[in-house]
Scaffold this motif. Structure first.
Motif, PDB file in Angstrom:
ATOM      1  N   MET A  96     -11.671   0.344  -3.682  1.00  0.00           N
ATOM      2  CA  MET A  96     -11.881   0.487  -2.234  1.00  0.00           C
ATOM      3  C   MET A  96     -12.138   1.957  -1.910  1.00  0.00           C
ATOM      4  SD  MET A  96      -9.742  -1.270   0.818  1.00  0.00           S
ATOM      5  CE  MET A  96      -8.147  -0.564   0.471  1.00  0.00           C
ATOM      6  N   LEU A  97     -13.305   2.224  -1.346  1.00  0.00           N
ATOM      7  CA  LEU A  97     -13.655   3.600  -1.019  1.00  0.00           C
ATOM      8  C   LEU A  97     -12.764   4.134   0.096  1.00  0.00           C
ATOM      9  CD1 LEU A  97     -17.541   3.225  -0.768  1.00  0.00           C
ATOM     10  CD2 LEU A  97     -16.267   4.187  -2.671  1.00  0.00           C
ATOM     11  N   LEU A  98     -12.699   5.435   0.180  1.00  0.00           N
ATOM     12  CA  LEU A  98     -12.160   6.101   1.361  1.00  0.00           C
ATOM     13  C   LEU A  98     -13.377   6.674   2.087  1.00  0.00           C
ATOM     14  CD1 LEU A  98      -9.063   8.320   0.533  1.00  0.00           C
ATOM     15  CD2 LEU A  98      -9.177   6.331   2.031  1.00  0.00           C
ATOM     16  N   ALA A 101     -12.323   3.447  -6.984  1.00  0.00           N
ATOM     17  CA  ALA A 101     -12.944   4.583  -6.305  1.00  0.00           C
ATOM     18  C   ALA A 101     -11.924   5.371  -5.479  1.00  0.00           C
ATOM     19  CB  ALA A 101     -14.070   4.074  -5.407  1.00  0.00           C
ATOM     20  N   ASP A 102     -12.160   6.660  -5.386  1.00  0.00           N
ATOM     21  CA  ASP A 102     -11.364   7.549  -4.552  1.00  0.00           C
ATOM     22  C   ASP A 102      -9.869   7.460  -4.859  1.00  0.00           C
ATOM     23  OD1 ASP A 102     -13.445   8.776  -3.061  1.00  0.00           O
ATOM     24  OD2 ASP A 102     -13.672   6.935  -1.911  1.00  0.00           O
ATOM     25  N   GLU A 104     -11.896  -1.329   6.474  1.00  0.00           N
ATOM     26  CA  GLU A 104     -12.071  -1.232   7.925  1.00  0.00           C
ATOM     27  C   GLU A 104     -13.548  -1.126   8.311  1.00  0.00           C
ATOM     28  OE1 GLU A 104      -9.838   2.045   9.451  1.00  0.00           O
ATOM     29  OE2 GLU A 104      -7.902   1.081   9.144  1.00  0.00           O
ATOM     30  N   ARG A 135      -7.517   0.990  15.941  1.00  0.00           N
ATOM     31  CA  ARG A 135      -7.795  -0.350  15.440  1.00  0.00           C
ATOM     32  C   ARG A 135      -7.707  -0.280  13.925  1.00  0.00           C
ATOM     33  NH1 ARG A 135     -12.548  -0.524  18.771  1.00  0.00           N
ATOM     34  NH2 ARG A 135     -12.192  -1.724  20.669  1.00  0.00           N
ATOM     35  N   THR A 136      -7.217  -1.352  13.318  1.00  0.00           N
ATOM     36  CA  THR A 136      -7.188  -1.413  11.858  1.00  0.00           C
ATOM     37  C   THR A 136      -7.078  -2.872  11.453  1.00  0.00           C
ATOM     38  OG1 THR A 136      -6.120  -0.548   9.865  1.00  0.00           O
ATOM     39  CG2 THR A 136      -4.667  -1.121  11.693  1.00  0.00           C
ATOM     40  N   LEU A 137      -6.860  -3.106  10.167  1.00  0.00           N
ATOM     41  CA  LEU A 137      -6.699  -4.466   9.683  1.00  0.00           C
ATOM     42  C   LEU A 137      -5.255  -4.700   9.280  1.00  0.00           C
ATOM     43  CD1 LEU A 137      -9.739  -5.166   7.327  1.00  0.00           C
ATOM     44  CD2 LEU A 137      -9.148  -6.381   9.422  1.00  0.00           C
ATOM     45  N   ALA A 159      -3.460  -1.061   5.105  1.00  0.00           N
ATOM     46  CA  ALA A 159      -3.797  -0.060   4.089  1.00  0.00           C
ATOM     47  C   ALA A 159      -3.692   1.384   4.584  1.00  0.00           C
ATOM     48  CB  ALA A 159      -5.212  -0.317   3.561  1.00  0.00           C
ATOM     49  N   LEU A 160      -3.391   1.586   5.857  1.00  0.00           N
ATOM     50  CA  LEU A 160      -3.349   2.953   6.379  1.00  0.00           C
ATOM     51  C   LEU A 160      -2.151   3.728   5.823  1.00  0.00           C
ATOM     52  CD1 LEU A 160      -4.130   2.594  10.181  1.00  0.00           C
ATOM     53  CD2 LEU A 160      -5.662   3.259   8.327  1.00  0.00           C
ATOM     54  N   ARG A 181     -14.570   6.721 -14.115  1.00  0.00           N
ATOM     55  CA  ARG A 181     -16.007   6.998 -14.201  1.00  0.00           C
ATOM     56  C   ARG A 181     -16.284   8.418 -14.666  1.00  0.00           C
ATOM     57  NH1 ARG A 181     -19.276   4.133  -9.336  1.00  0.00           N
ATOM     58  NH2 ARG A 181     -17.622   2.796  -8.574  1.00  0.00           N
ATOM     59  N   ARG A 221      -2.913   5.062  -3.201  1.00  0.00           N
ATOM     60  CA  ARG A 221      -3.967   6.052  -2.962  1.00  0.00           C
ATOM     61  C   ARG A 221      -3.341   7.410  -3.235  1.00  0.00           C
ATOM     62  NH1 ARG A 221      -9.423   4.936  -2.092  1.00  0.00           N
ATOM     63  NH2 ARG A 221      -8.934   3.391  -0.503  1.00  0.00           N
ATOM     64  N   ARG A 269     -10.679   6.772   6.137  1.00  0.00           N
ATOM     65  CA  ARG A 269     -10.116   5.440   6.329  1.00  0.00           C
ATOM     66  C   ARG A 269     -10.517   4.546   5.161  1.00  0.00           C
ATOM     67  NH1 ARG A 269      -8.375   3.668  11.162  1.00  0.00           N
ATOM     68  NH2 ARG A 269      -7.697   5.363  12.497  1.00  0.00           N
ATOM     69  N   PRO A 270      -9.675   3.526   4.864  1.00  0.00           N
ATOM     70  CA  PRO A 270     -10.000   2.626   3.758  1.00  0.00           C
ATOM     71  C   PRO A 270     -11.233   1.769   4.070  1.00  0.00           C
ATOM     72  CG  PRO A 270      -8.034   1.892   4.915  1.00  0.00           C
ATOM     73  CD  PRO A 270      -8.380   3.228   5.481  1.00  0.00           C
ATOM     74  N   HIS A 308     -13.465  -2.106  12.178  1.00  0.00           N
ATOM     75  CA  HIS A 308     -12.037  -2.239  12.497  1.00  0.00           C
ATOM     76  C   HIS A 308     -11.453  -0.860  12.761  1.00  0.00           C
ATOM     77  CE1 HIS A 308     -11.920  -6.488  11.767  1.00  0.00           C
ATOM     78  NE2 HIS A 308     -12.543  -6.319  10.634  1.00  0.00           N
ATOM     79  N   GLY A 309     -12.109  -0.112  13.620  1.00  0.00           N
ATOM     80  CA  GLY A 309     -11.680   1.233  13.974  1.00  0.00           C
ATOM     81  C   GLY A 309     -12.361   1.558  15.287  1.00  0.00           C
ATOM     82  N   LEU A 324      -7.897   5.252  -5.970  1.00  0.00           N
ATOM     83  CA  LEU A 324      -7.083   4.077  -5.664  1.00  0.00           C
ATOM     84  C   LEU A 324      -6.673   3.463  -6.994  1.00  0.00           C
ATOM     85  CD1 LEU A 324      -5.997   2.157  -3.441  1.00  0.00           C
ATOM     86  CD2 LEU A 324      -7.941   0.693  -3.992  1.00  0.00           C
ATOM     87  N   TYR A 366       0.854  -1.181   0.000  1.00  0.00           N
ATOM     88  CA  TYR A 366       0.000   0.000   0.000  1.00  0.00           C
ATOM     89  C   TYR A 366       0.888   1.228   0.000  1.00  0.00           C
ATOM     90  CZ  TYR A 366      -3.865  -3.083   1.168  1.00  0.00           C
ATOM     91  OH  TYR A 366      -4.815  -4.071   1.133  1.00  0.00           O
TER      92      TYR A 366
END
Ligand SMILES: [Zn+2]
Lengths: 1160, 89
Positions: free
Chosen positions: B1-3, A250-251, B16, A1108-1110, A1093-1094, A422, A280, B12-13, B61-62, A253, A168
């Protein structure tokens, strides 16, 4: 002579470094810097493949990603055969072995070419119409046969031995394309410390400039200018060569596929084969260039026919001439540049057929001056030659002998990624192409600009710096191309080379009434091949426009979808395959002899076969041990939620159908959980530990979804209730002790709880040996039983102690048999999302006194009150040895449709017979009837019975308290096994020692009092941690903190509660729920960003940030404790998964070799 | 993947988050007094707009919070997010 078509000088290949390679078994030679395509052409090899449908011989059309014909399988070693690679993009390396595709037995003699003779029969729609009937044959015969005939390479069968990485990345500007526009944009963007990434799909940056040795920019020859710019950018900009931007999501990415090792002769085990970047970008600059269009004329697909610009690239970049006698067919000036360069290289230009009525201008006149015949208003009407073009007929009647035809139908801006974002395209009538409607981020040829000086000055502006002029010389001024002209329908005038779609097919489609371009595409498959019609789409549109009489702008274009070029499954899967495909969670109790099964993400022990014992025999033995003696079961995977706060009772009262107000402290109750639709979602035990504290269990698989459902109601429907939910699944290991001797056994180790006095369905807190426990007197077996909740690090010694004391271990298989003998349901087995409590005979569990609870209203809907609903019954097969298959239908011997189905079926050692549970329409009224279950061989007769097969009065639950023996000691605590600390260049990783952890929930008013009491302030700012000496408080949510303290701070719970004063507060000990990992080093953030992904840039995630995150697929808490140090709180059972993910990710340090300094 | 802009944690992605369906579907205060049809509509009938859609997300996840979000279903653009229990106006 080797490489007869290689020029003695020129190009960017390294003539001092010859490279041997193999194509279809032929040993050939090229040079370092070649692509497979340029090396083949240097050897005079044009025939490189057979077409998809007609198996026509095909040659190399292009020099880039758009190549439709030259698809090869490259063999990188066992399991490493990659099919469908474009030879134009495969870099040559020593020992490269490539095969042509779609031919049998050989490329030159291909049996499938007979299909070409039948091509009048194989036009678009032929398959649909011919192979329609009978339908059964489609799947069995037609489709497999057609697929074999129309193959596009074969996937390897061996497992892929390579590693693939994800990364990422976040940046201010992502520039896609490293040609003149992209490089100038990068110069413009690489100011003010912006994070900039530039990617290019080729091995070398420079794009078209690499084939323009005669052009100078600011006094530099174009290729040297490229080198100079790359030198300037290195160190400040992330430069990613061999990296295809394949998707705009989207956004902003953007997906990038980077090929890391495929060009290396021997690979490099320390490197991943590919890296998939998730970028991103705050801003994207598209510098994707343009692609040349073929001309559409009969026989335009023979080997030796290629794009004029491609020929120029092969000459100027690789020092290769495509042939000796060249005919040029063009509608555009750029072909004249190719003509001039080839002429200078000694190639005979037999003629130029220009579709334009009056070609003129600098480029044209320069070629005329060389004596090359230019035929204006002329096109090609046919070609001849079997494996290589031999001659062409022109529309003026002339036949031209040639070994090469170079065609140019104009240039199509590469707007694929733009369209994926898009946004709309507009049709430019003058140029006859689609261009971005919003051109703010498209620069250069992809925006329809062709003048180099204009491109450079606008691109530096798009990058973010003030525009400046570049001194460009040596580039010829070009006059406008002819707008694309439609070719007449002809069955050998190919529009889509890869899918063998001709103008005849397109006219057939419009004749069939297909007007919408999306329908024409699907009917003819034009543009649907792996190249997604890069060279064909606009020609197809032009043809359809002419056929239907509509302008192209009215017809529009088909949808552009990712990926731009094919992406390997390996890259997409990244590290998440094999053991990392999903987290594999294990309980803290290690049972080496067990047979395991997957339950959700958990591995659970099914049974414990002894040496020589079959699993079936083991299950029977384990069941009898529970019924007659005492046995132990690892129930640690059960979901557990602590529900706390003054509103806890009121909350549970609204959530559960049971009347929680009548549940006194120290008691527990089995409870169903319904959805609002009335259907059973989950079940478990509610235990009341205090007036404001409950310990609730869920099923193993339901833990996360039940917590989610409860949070939903708590936060959004009942926010006025002062209650909190804390997951304690991993805080407590659970050992079930079941059987008539359970009290006797446990009494040896538990002194502070009077087990004999504990009623069935009660809970006590106390100790086993020196270990604090929550002891539940509950039973899922029908025997007297306990469930010991205890800290996970002590679970193994208690388990081992009980084993040594004679308890039999039993697994999930025995558990299932035991519960079914008692008619206890399993959610997901007796329920399927359409089952209400009454269906299971559990209507009595719904409180009649409560006016409302979640799901209650739905139970009054008419459908829920029908008497023919499926109801739970028992089945006893007439033949006692029969064990019915689960899922089998239950019928009334053909007198009615199926009445229901078998939900659970086992052999019972206790009953010594097969038995089953089933859901049967109106089942309870059928008890006593005989029904039938159709089996593979014959029909089984079954008696419908009450679903409780054993001890309907529940007398066994009381147990047989034995004599109270002397207290005995537990086995000693073993040293916990943790992964070794791991070190790698730039990243160290270690498991940290245990700490005290409190999950604190409170309103803002209570926070400061609690903070003062526990010795560290609870931060009010989101996602921030506070530290104070040896403790820390991490903000996890607007009313939630994690407090970390030394392990000896044992009464911190009570101190925190006291600190809240009169404010409501929830303090739950979660010391054992997570394990802490520390990852540190200059590359720590990079490493984490491989699986997280942060944005971990110091400006986005500074020291003291926490959240918290993944991480991969595991939820973690991430806390940056230093510029280069992160602390991870990882769920206990997720530790091996997270550790392994990070082990893989640590190879992300390879990025240090390719990444600039300011991107860390 | 949206923000997705979590009202507490910021952008955040999407991975989460967990989607929570249409926003502002209010559970009847006294379900027992609601007709079968009205209850069925509460359970099952949802809008499926082309364009602006107010929907619920949870930052699972936050920060764990449910919140509301206005997203255009055509462009996937999120105009804003707001806390559960507020109108977002
Ligand atoms: Zn949040």
């Amino acid at each position: 002579m080797t490489q007869p078509f290689r020029r003695p000088g020129g190009g960017r290949i390294d003539r001092t470094n010859p490279i041997r390679f193999n194509f279809d078994g032929r040993q050939l030679e090229g040079f370092a810097g070649d692509t497979l395509a340029s090396a083949l052409l240097a050897n005079g090899v044009h025939l490189v493949g057979r077409s998809f449908k007609y198996h026509r011989p095909r040659g190399i059309l292009s020099a880039g990603a758009e190549e439709p014909n030259a698809l090869v399988a490259v063999d990188y070693g066992p399991g490493r055969v990659t099919p469908n690679l474009r030879a134009t993009q495969v870099e040559l390396f020593g020992g490269l072995s490539a095969r042509s595709q779609n031919r049998f037995p050989s490329l030159r003699w291909d049996a499938g070419a007979l299909a070409g003779l039948a091509s009048p029969l194989l036009s678009a729609g032929f398959y649909y119409k011919t192979f329609m009937w009978p339908p059964a044959l489609w799947r069995r015969l037609y489709e497999p046969a057609i697929r074999r005939a129309a193959g596009l390479g074969r996937a390897p069968r061996a497992p892929d031995p390579d590693r693939y990485l994800h990364q990422y990345a976040h940046c201010d500007v992502l520039i896609i394309g490293g040609g003149p526009a992209g490089l100038a944009a990068a110069l413009g963007a690489s100011v003010n410390g912006q994070r900039v990434i530039v990617c290019d799909e080729q091995a070398e940056f420079g794009g078209s400039l690499l084939a323009e040795p005669g052009v100078t920019i600011d006094g530099w020859a174009a290729p040297d200018w490229v080198a100079e710019v790359i030198r300037t950018l290195s160190g400040t900009v992330t430069l990613l060569p061999r990296t295809t931007a394949f998707g705009w999501y989207a956004d902003n990415l953007i997906g990038l596929a980077q090929r890391v090792t495929d060009h290396l002769p021997d690979g490099d085990a320390s490197l991943p084969r590919e890296c998939l970047w998730h970028v991103r970008a705050a801003r994207v600059v598209l510098a994707t260039g343009a692609m040349e269009r073929p001309q559409v004329f009969p026989g335009n697909d023979r080997p030796g026919i290629m794009l004029a610009g491609a020929a120029r690239t092969y000459l100027n970049r690789y020092g290769v001439i495509p042939g000796r006698q060249v005919l040029i067919a063009t509608a555009d000036d750029t072909a004249y540049l190719a003509a001039a360069d080839l002429h200078a290289a000694g190639v005979t230009i037999a003629a130029i057929a220009d579709q334009r009525a009056d070609p003129s201008g600098e480029a044209v006149e320069a070629v005329r001056a060389l004596g090359v015949p230019v035929r204006s208003g002329t096109g090609v009407t046919g070609t001849a030659g079997r494996r290589r073009v031999r001659s062409a007929r022109l529309s003026n009647g002339q036949t031209v002998a040639c070994d090469t035809i170079l065609m140019c139908g104009g240039w199509t801006p590469s707007v694929q990624l733009y369209a994926q974002s898009r946004r709309r395209l507009r049709f430019d009538d003058t140029a006859g192409v689609f261009l971005p409607e919003d051109s703010t981020d498209s620069v250069g040829a992809c925006a329809g600009v062709s003048d180099l000086a204009t491109i450079l000055s606008t691109a530096i502006d798009a990058g973010g710096s003030a525009p400046r002029a570049f001194e460009v010389s040596g580039a010829r001024a070009l006059s406008p191309a002819a707008p694309p002209a439609a070719a007449a329908p002809h069955r050998k005038a190919f529009v889509d080379f890869q899918n063998d779609v001709t103008t005849k097919d397109l006219s057939g489609a419009t004749a069939e009434g297909f007007i919408s371009i999306e329908h024409v595409k699907r009917y003819t498959t034009t543009g649907m091949a792996t190249d997604q019609g890069k060279t064909s789409n606009l020609n197809a549109l032009t043809a359809v426009a002419a056929l239907t009489g509509h302008p192209v702008s009215a017809i529009g274009h088909t949808t552009f979808r990712p990926p731009y070029t094919p992406v390997t499954f390996g890259a997409l899967a990244g590290p998440y395959r094999g053991d990392l495909f999903a987290p594999i969670r294990r309980t803290p109790i290690v049972v080496p002899d067990a047979v395991f099964e997957d339950v959700g993400t958990w591995k659970r022990a099914r049974c414990f076969p002894r040496t020589g014992e079959s699993p079936t025999a083991a299950v029977a033995r384990e069941c009898l041990a529970v019924r007659n003696d005492v046995a132990i079961f690892d129930a640690s995977t059960l979901g557990k939620i602590e529900v706390t706060g003054p509103g806890a009772e009121a909350f549970l009262q609204r959530i559960y159908p049971t009347d929680v107000t009548t549940l006194t402290v120290g008691r527990c109750r089995y409870a169903l959980l319904l959805g609002e639709d009335g259907f059973i979602r989950d079940d478990g035990i509610i235990a009341r530990l205090a007036s404001d504290r409950f310990h609730v269990t869920t099923t193993t698989g339901g833990a996360a979804s039940v917590l989610h459902l409860m949070e939903d109601y708590l936060q959004t429907e009942f926010p006025e209730l002062q209650a909190w939910l804390t997951s304690i699944t991993e805080q407590w290991a659970v050992i079930a002790v079941q059987g008539p001797r359970a009290v006797t056994l446990l009494a040896r180790y538990i002194a502070d709880i009077d087990l004999g006095a504990m009623a069935h369905m009660s809970v006590r807190e106390g100790h086993i040996g020196d270990v604090p426990i929550r002891l539940f007197r509950v039973s899922f077996t029908g025997e007297c039983g306990f469930e010991i909740n205890l800290p996970p690090e002590h679970a193994q010694r208690v388990w081992d102690t009980l084993l040594a004391a004679g308890a039999t271990p039993y697994g999930t298989d025995a558990m299932h048999v035991l519960r079914a003998e008692k008619g206890y349901i399993v959610v997901g087995q007796e329920t399927d999302g359409t089952v209400i409590p009454e269906d299971l005979g559990l209507g009595h569990m719904l409180s009649a006194r409560k006016r409302d609870f979640v799901g209650k209203r739905s139970l009054d809907r008419p459908d829920m009150c029908r008497t023919d609903r499926l109801q739970l019954v028992g089945l006893l097969p007439g033949d006692a040895a029969t064990v019915l298959p689960e899922g089998a239908q239950v019928t009334d011997q053909g007198r009615s449709p199926a009445l229901g189905h078998v939900t659970s079926a086992y052999y019972s050692a206790t009953l010594d017979r097969g038995f089953a549970l089933a859901l049967i329409s109106g089942g309870r009224a059928r008890i006593g009837e005989t029904l039938h279950v159709p089996l593979l061989h014959g029909m089984a007769e079954v008696a419908v019975v009450n679903p409780v097969f054993l001890d309907p009065q529940g007398e066994r639950l009381r147990g047989r308290p034995g004599p109270r023996g002397p207290q005995q000691a537990l086995a000693p605590l073993a040293v916990p096994i943790t992964p070794d600390a791991a070190r790698a260049e730039g990243v160290d990783m270690a498991v940290l020692p245990p700490v005290k952890r409190l999950n604190i929930r409170a309103g803002a008013a209570a926070a400061s009092g609690i903070g003062m009491a526990v010795g560290v302030l609870l931060p009010a700012a989101p996602c921030r941690a506070m530290t104070e000496r040896d403790r820390a408080a991490l903000w996890l949510g607007p009313d939630e903190w994690l407090v970390l303290a030394p392990p000896e701070a044992s009464n911190l719970d009570a101190i925190a509660v006291k600190g809240a004063g009169d404010h409501p507060v929830s303090v739950v000990d979660v010391s054992h729920a997570t394990t802490a990992l520390e990852i540190t080093g200059p590359r720590a953030a990079w490493c984490l960003n491989s699986v997280c992904a942060l944005d971990l840039h110091l400006s986005a995630f500074p020291i003291g940030a926490c959240t918290r995150t993944l991480l991969g697929k595991a939820g973690i808490i991430l806390w940056r404790t230093g510029a280069e140090t992160f602390r991870l709180e990882v769920g206990r059972s997720y530790l091996p998964y997270v550790w392994a993910c990070l082990e893989q990710a640590r190879h992300a340090v390879f990025a240090t070799t390719i990444v600039g300094a300011n991107n860390s | 993947m949206l923000l997705i802009p979590c009202p507490w944690c910021g952008l955040r992605p999407e991975n989460e988050f967990r989607h929570g369906g249409q926003a502002h579907v209010q559970r009847p205060a006294d379900p027992a007094s609601v007709s079968d049809d009205a209850w069925a509509a509460y359970l099952y009938i949802r809008d499926n707009p082309r364009g602006r859609s107010a929907e619920r997300w949870r930052h699972v996840h936050g920060c764990g919070r449910f919140f509301n979000c206005v997203r255009d279903t055509v462009s996937d653009r999120i105009s804003h997010c707001y806390r559960a229990g507020t109108s977002g106006a």
